[in-house]
Design a protein around this motif. Structure first.
Motif, short mmCIF file in Angstrom:
data_model
loop_
_atom_site.label_atom_id
_atom_site.label_comp_id
_atom_site.label_asym_id
_atom_site.label_seq_id
_atom_site.Cartn_x
_atom_site.Cartn_y
_atom_site.Cartn_z
N TRP A 220 0.83 -1.22 0.00
CA TRP A 220 0.00 0.00 0.00
C TRP A 220 0.85 1.25 0.00
O TRP A 220 0.42 2.29 -0.49
N CYS A 221 2.05 1.16 0.58
CA CYS A 221 2.93 2.34 0.59
C CYS A 221 3.27 2.80 -0.82
O CYS A 221 3.51 3.97 -1.05
N TRP A 222 3.31 1.86 -1.76
CA TRP A 222 3.59 2.28 -3.13
C TRP A 222 2.52 3.27 -3.59
O TRP A 222 2.83 4.29 -4.21
N PHE A 223 1.27 2.95 -3.24
CA PHE A 223 0.17 3.86 -3.63
C PHE A 223 0.33 5.19 -2.91
O PHE A 223 0.18 6.25 -3.50
N CYS A 224 0.65 5.12 -1.62
CA CYS A 224 0.80 6.34 -0.82
C CYS A 224 1.87 7.25 -1.43
O CYS A 224 1.70 8.44 -1.55
N ASN A 225 2.98 6.64 -1.86
CA ASN A 225 4.11 7.43 -2.36
C ASN A 225 4.00 7.81 -3.83
O ASN A 225 4.56 8.81 -4.26
N ASN A 226 3.32 6.98 -4.62
CA ASN A 226 3.34 7.20 -6.07
C ASN A 226 1.98 7.51 -6.68
O ASN A 226 1.93 8.07 -7.78
N ALA A 227 0.92 7.10 -6.04
CA ALA A 227 -0.41 7.31 -6.60
C ALA A 227 -1.37 7.57 -5.44
O ALA A 227 -2.26 6.77 -5.17
N PRO A 228 -1.18 8.72 -4.74
CA PRO A 228 -1.84 8.90 -3.45
C PRO A 228 -3.37 8.86 -3.50
O PRO A 228 -4.00 8.52 -2.50
N THR A 229 -3.97 9.23 -4.65
CA THR A 229 -5.44 9.27 -4.65
C THR A 229 -6.05 8.14 -5.47
O THR A 229 -7.27 8.04 -5.57
N LEU A 230 -5.22 7.30 -6.05
CA LEU A 230 -5.74 6.29 -6.99
C LEU A 230 -6.69 5.30 -6.32
O LEU A 230 -7.75 4.98 -6.86
N LEU A 231 -6.35 4.85 -5.11
CA LEU A 231 -7.21 3.86 -4.43
C LEU A 231 -8.60 4.44 -4.18
O LEU A 231 -9.61 3.75 -4.35
N TRP A 447 -7.48 -5.81 -8.82
CA TRP A 447 -7.64 -4.36 -8.69
C TRP A 447 -9.10 -3.96 -8.82
O TRP A 447 -9.57 -3.01 -8.20
N GLU A 448 -9.85 -4.68 -9.63
CA GLU A 448 -11.25 -4.34 -9.90
C GLU A 448 -12.14 -4.57 -8.67
O GLU A 448 -13.24 -4.04 -8.59
N ASN A 449 -11.62 -5.36 -7.72
CA ASN A 449 -12.40 -5.70 -6.54
C ASN A 449 -12.38 -4.53 -5.55
O ASN A 449 -11.34 -4.18 -5.00
N SER A 450 -13.55 -3.92 -5.32
CA SER A 450 -13.57 -2.71 -4.49
C SER A 450 -13.18 -3.02 -3.04
O SER A 450 -12.59 -2.17 -2.36
N ALA A 451 -13.47 -4.26 -2.57
CA ALA A 451 -13.09 -4.61 -1.19
C ALA A 451 -11.57 -4.62 -1.05
O ALA A 451 -11.01 -4.23 -0.02
N PHE A 452 -10.89 -5.07 -2.11
CA PHE A 452 -9.42 -5.09 -2.10
C PHE A 452 -8.89 -3.66 -1.96
O PHE A 452 -8.02 -3.38 -1.14
N ARG A 453 -9.45 -2.74 -2.76
CA ARG A 453 -8.97 -1.35 -2.71
C ARG A 453 -9.30 -0.72 -1.35
O ARG A 453 -8.51 0.04 -0.80
N GLN A 454 -10.46 -1.11 -0.80
CA GLN A 454 -10.86 -0.58 0.50
C GLN A 454 -9.87 -1.01 1.59
O GLN A 454 -9.52 -0.23 2.47
N ASP A 455 -9.37 -2.26 1.48
CA ASP A 455 -8.35 -2.74 2.42
C ASP A 455 -7.15 -1.80 2.44
O ASP A 455 -6.62 -1.47 3.50
#
Ligand SMILES: [Zn+2]
Length: 486
Positions: A220-231, A447-455
């Motif tokens: 998840w840190c990758w998202f935080c550092n590189n794509a902060p709003t994507l999730l 990625w398409e699974n919204s529960a996964f992104r919510q995690d």
């Protein structure tokens, strides 16, 4: 003395000493058999472990030797192009336009031939270190050679001008022949920073291999550092949520796709690049006896220069900034340039003796990527790029961290990733995620699974502070992590 009757020892032997003695013997046999089976498994397991470690060690040796060899040829080629720049200035001094034009033509050819020799030499280095040819690597190279031969020369844009103008006449045919030749000889090392002219150059999350790895590893840190709003932003695919994939830019094709020297051809005067004493001292150092004059300095001509974007500071090795490289100190100023480099990929498979479920055999593919780079200096300790003009300055070659090497978005020689980008992504952009045997397509399904992104959103809400590295070292990346090879 004569014995009569049955001797007592015989009676004892025939009569069980204990009612359960026979069962005990059976148990011993079972125990012995079990121990034997365990022993056999331990031996097989040790053999497998040894085999895997051995394969790992030879892939590493072969990869490192191969990368060093290719980088050495890059350095040699750069020096030859630098020598030719000096000879060009000498030809202009003698007012010899024909020689000057010939020199420019040879330089254009060297930008392709040099990296091709590097590619051949690195195959030899890999084979000499115990690697065998990889039929997938050969097949891809043949396929690409075919595309260069038939596609590059004939593709035009809407107004009929060629999409891939040749850097010199007959270049695409020569280049395709050289690629075929390498593939015919057999490839053991893949040029992993290969950048095809038809490759995307990034600018989209779907073209970032780290995006898929972050999904697979729940990094998840990758998202935080590189794509902060994507999730948070991503909703669902239909209709296609993603922005369209970027256009593939066209440019002046000066450099080879394989082990590019990353040069530019500049139409300018020599005096705008360096002064007369500097070119003359470099000429003298290389053994040229003719002195360049001021007329040659003032003439506008085609000079081979370092592409300023590609040969800028070596940002991947920066120890400061948002993604500092965990080095003990900053890179010395003389070495602080990016530019020409090599990434080599070696893949070797090893089959285990330990059977898998239902007796199937397991084959492991061991991959090693190695990076190397030519280094040098001008004068006492100036960077080779100091004047912008290519001069003979490269004297050594070193292995460098694979993450500090120029990497393409298009896939290098990771053929599965390349297939995903070239063949699967267009279908994904039209129809959304589909079940597939492709690992990258499987990540898009996850990625398409919204529960996964919510995690991920929930994890970051509590733990995002862990994603900021306070002290260098992998220990700071609990639950997060980032891409650092080896
Ligand atoms: Zn795919």
């Amino acid at each position: 003395m004569t014995r009569t009757g049955s001797p007592p020892w015989r009676i004892r032997r025939l009569r069980p000493a204990h009612p359960f003695c026979g069962t005990r013997a059976g148990q011993a046999i079972i125990f012995f058999a079990l121990a034997l089976v365990i022993l056999v498994f331990v031996v097989i397991w040790t053999y497998d472990l040894h085999r895997i470690l051995y394969t790992k060690s030879i892939t590493q040796n072969a990869g490192d030797a191969s990368a060093l060899m290719a980088a050495r040829w890059q350095g040699i080629t750069l020096n030859m192009i630098g020598d030719l720049n000096i000879m060009h200035a000498i030809a202009l001094t003698s007012d010899d336009a024909n020689t000057a034009a010939t020199i420019t033509n040879i330089q254009a050819r060297l930008c392709f031939v040099g990296p091709m020799i590097a590619l051949m030499a690195c195959q030899e280095a890999a084979k000499n270190n115990g690697m065998y040819r990889n039929p997938d690597f050969d097949a891809f190279m043949h396929e690409h050679a075919q595309h260069v031969r038939n596609g590059y020369g004939s593709m035009t844009d809407d107004d009929g001008s060629p999409l891939f103008p040749e850097p010199y006449e007959g270049c695409w045919a020569d280049y395709a022949d050289m690629l075929d030749l390498v593939a015919d000889e057999g490839m053991a090392a893949g040029p992993d920073n290969l950048r095809l002219y038809t490759d995307y150059v990034g600018g989209h999350y779907l073209l970032m291999i780290e995006f898929y790895e972050a999904i697979a590893g729940k990094t998840w840190c990758w998202f935080c550092n590189n794509a902060p709003t994507l999730l948070e932003d991503y909703e669902n695919f239909q209709p296609c949520w993603w922005p369209p994939l970027p256009e593939i830019p066209h440019m002046e094709y000066v450099n080879s796709e394989v082990f590019s020297l990353r040069l530019s051809k500049c139409e300018t005067t020599l005096s705008s690049l360096l002064d007369l004493p500097t070119i003359n001292s470099n000429a003298a150092e290389r053994g040229f006896t003719t002195i360049v004059d001021s007329n040659a300095m003032a003439a506008t001509a085609a000079w081979y220069c370092y592409n300023t974007e590609a040969w800028g500071p070596w940002n991947a090795m920066a120890t400061t900034g948002p993604d500092p490289f965990p080095l003990t100190g900053p890179v010395k100023d003389t070495y602080d340039y990016a530019g020409a480099d090599v990434a080599v990929r070696i893949e070797a498979s090893t089959t285990r003796l330990t059977p898998a479920q239902e007796g199937a055999s397991i084959t492991n593919v061991i991959t090693w990527s190695a990076g190397a780079k030519p280094f040098g200096y001008l004068g006492d300790a100036d960077k080779p790029t100091r004047y912008g003009l290519v001069l003979p300055a490269f004297r050594e070659t070193h292995l460098v961290p694979i993450d500090a090497v120029s990497g393409p978005s298009g896939g290098g020689y990771n053929l599965e990733w390349r297939r995903h980008i070239e063949q699967h992504l267009p279908g994904y952009m039209r129809n959304g995620p589909q079940p597939s045997s492709c690992w990258y397509c499987q990540q898009l399904l996850t990625w398409e699974n919204s529960a996964f992104r919510q995690d991920g959103i929930d994890w970051l809400a509590v733990n995002s502070w862990q994603c900021t590295m306070t002290t260098p070292g992998p220990g700071s990346y609990d639950g997060g992590g980032r891409r650092r090879g080896h």
